[in-house]
Write a protein that holds these residues in place. Sequence first.
Motif, PDB file in Angstrom:
ATOM      1  N   LYS A  60      49.623  29.564  59.077  1.00 50.46           N
ATOM      2  CA  LYS A  60      50.763  28.476  59.344  1.00 50.46           C
ATOM      3  C   LYS A  60      52.026  29.047  59.875  1.00 50.46           C
ATOM      4  N   PHE A  61      52.261  30.394  59.605  1.00 46.31           N
ATOM      5  CA  PHE A  61      53.787  30.890  59.827  1.00 46.31           C
ATOM      6  C   PHE A  61      53.340  32.079  60.653  1.00 46.31           C
ATOM      7  N   ASP A  62      52.187  32.181  61.035  1.00 45.24           N
ATOM      8  CA  ASP A  62      51.837  33.447  62.065  1.00 45.24           C
ATOM      9  C   ASP A  62      52.405  34.500  61.589  1.00 45.24           C
ATOM     10  N   SER A  63      52.174  34.865  60.453  1.00 47.26           N
ATOM     11  CA  SER A  63      52.734  36.273  59.922  1.00 47.26           C
ATOM     12  C   SER A  63      51.474  37.375  59.968  1.00 47.26           C
ATOM     13  N   THR A  64      51.907  38.717  59.814  1.00 46.70           N
ATOM     14  CA  THR A  64      51.183  39.797  60.005  1.00 46.70           C
ATOM     15  C   THR A  64      51.006  40.308  58.741  1.00 46.70           C
ATOM     16  N   PHE A  65      51.371  40.057  57.548  1.00 44.79           N
ATOM     17  CA  PHE A  65      51.041  40.728  56.535  1.00 44.79           C
ATOM     18  C   PHE A  65      49.381  40.736  56.096  1.00 44.79           C
ATOM     19  N   ASP A  66      48.808  41.769  55.536  1.00 45.79           N
ATOM     20  CA  ASP A  66      47.365  41.737  55.107  1.00 45.79           C
ATOM     21  C   ASP A  66      47.315  40.901  53.918  1.00 45.79           C
ATOM     22  N   VAL A  67      46.127  40.354  53.885  1.00 47.46           N
ATOM     23  CA  VAL A  67      45.653  39.597  52.315  1.00 47.46           C
ATOM     24  C   VAL A  67      44.365  40.317  51.858  1.00 47.46           C
ATOM     25  N   VAL A  68      44.447  40.595  50.613  1.00 47.66           N
ATOM     26  CA  VAL A  68      43.341  41.107  50.072  1.00 47.66           C
ATOM     27  C   VAL A  68      43.204  40.686  48.688  1.00 47.66           C
ATOM     28  N   SER A  69      42.016  40.387  48.627  1.00 46.77           N
ATOM     29  CA  SER A  69      41.282  39.560  47.195  1.00 46.77           C
ATOM     30  C   SER A  69      41.224  40.380  45.988  1.00 46.77           C
ATOM     31  N   GLY A  70      41.642  39.973  44.981  1.00 51.45           N
ATOM     32  CA  GLY A  70      41.776  40.725  43.744  1.00 51.45           C
ATOM     33  C   GLY A  70      40.791  40.224  42.537  1.00 51.45           C
ATOM     34  N   ALA A  71      41.021  40.017  41.409  1.00 53.84           N
ATOM     35  CA  ALA A  71      40.329  39.957  40.161  1.00 53.84           C
ATOM     36  C   ALA A  71      40.331  38.240  40.188  1.00 53.84           C
ATOM     37  N   GLU A  72      39.064  37.947  39.580  1.00 54.10           N
ATOM     38  CA  GLU A  72      38.871  36.633  39.362  1.00 54.10           C
ATOM     39  C   GLU A  72      38.943  35.993  38.156  1.00 54.10           C
ATOM     40  N   LYS A  73      38.933  37.128  37.173  1.00 52.79           N
ATOM     41  CA  LYS A  73      39.092  36.876  35.665  1.00 52.79           C
ATOM     42  C   LYS A  73      39.801  37.782  35.042  1.00 52.79           C
ATOM     43  N   PRO A  74      40.165  37.554  33.632  1.00 57.22           N
ATOM     44  CA  PRO A  74      40.897  38.812  32.980  1.00 57.22           C
ATOM     45  C   PRO A  74      40.043  39.689  32.591  1.00 57.22           C
TER      46      PRO A  74
END
Length: 323
Positions: A60-74
């Motif tokens: 939406k804001f045309d940003s350049t940061f990476d997105v990385v997915s992490g933990a789905e539970k404790p």
Amino acid sequence: MSKERKAEKIILDTDPGIDDAMAILFAMNCPDIELLAISTVFGNASLQNTTRNALFIKNKFDSTFDVVSGAEKPLKKTPNGPTDHVHGIGGLGIVEASDSHHLPISTPSWEYMADRVRADPNEITLVAIGPLTNLALLVEKSPEVVPLVKKVVIMGGAFGENGHRGNVSPVAEANIHDDPLAADIVFGAEWPVTIIGLDVTHEVLCTDRYLEKIRDSAGPSGEFIYQVTRFYVDFYQQSIGKRACFLHDPTALTFLVSPELFELREGPVRVVTEGCAEGMTIQKIETKPYSYDDWQQRPNQSVAIAVDSQKVLELFSNTVRHE
């Protein structure tokens, strides 16, 4: 940003989340912060939704940061589940995150953080404004990286200062309660941690009028912040009887650039990991030893116990307006 000061390089570990989204907008617009990446975690919404929300904001804001997915539970406990009643079904209130053409990096979050820190030792700050599972996995799986992290800033916990204790139980704050074992691991690691908890975030209340002014003066960022907070303000009206909301997660980001607005207290921190006080954060402030002292061998960490709330509100609004 002053010429003498370098931008703070951060990886933002988050579970967007309405106030998380506000914190992301602050980091994106702040000249004193270089947002390298967003690492997502379960919490306010499912991991699928928090990751979608991060990608949506990036697009939406045309940003350049990476997105990385992490933990789905404790790490161990049964998940509490998303807080739909606070953040809405998808996590962004009435705003529906559309699918983005961006994709998350396939590397697990803890491994991504380890790689970035190794590549830039003592220069990267980890800011965690959700459950601390990703950071705990980093400590457990790559302990050699811990001393290479510049510092860690946490939004979470409650220590009873200023009359503020829990928000999901009488003694526990939501992020810590979502994975108390992870929090205890993070607070016990040999890296400098600053904890921005309910003791100060419950002092930073933004009214609907404040949000209207941001909407009217901060362009697309302001309009997004206003729309995403509609559900949040409705929740808090039922909870505290005011058309307002607490500026939880953005307050932790303001500490990065204006630490002088906060008063800190030093001492080791433990987290209750089970029972009726699960998620309770306890700081030892005495220096004397005790016969039974599970704090004694832990590093001192910093807990925020007071804040200049008006200046935090001004800093947030001025930043998203690019002033």
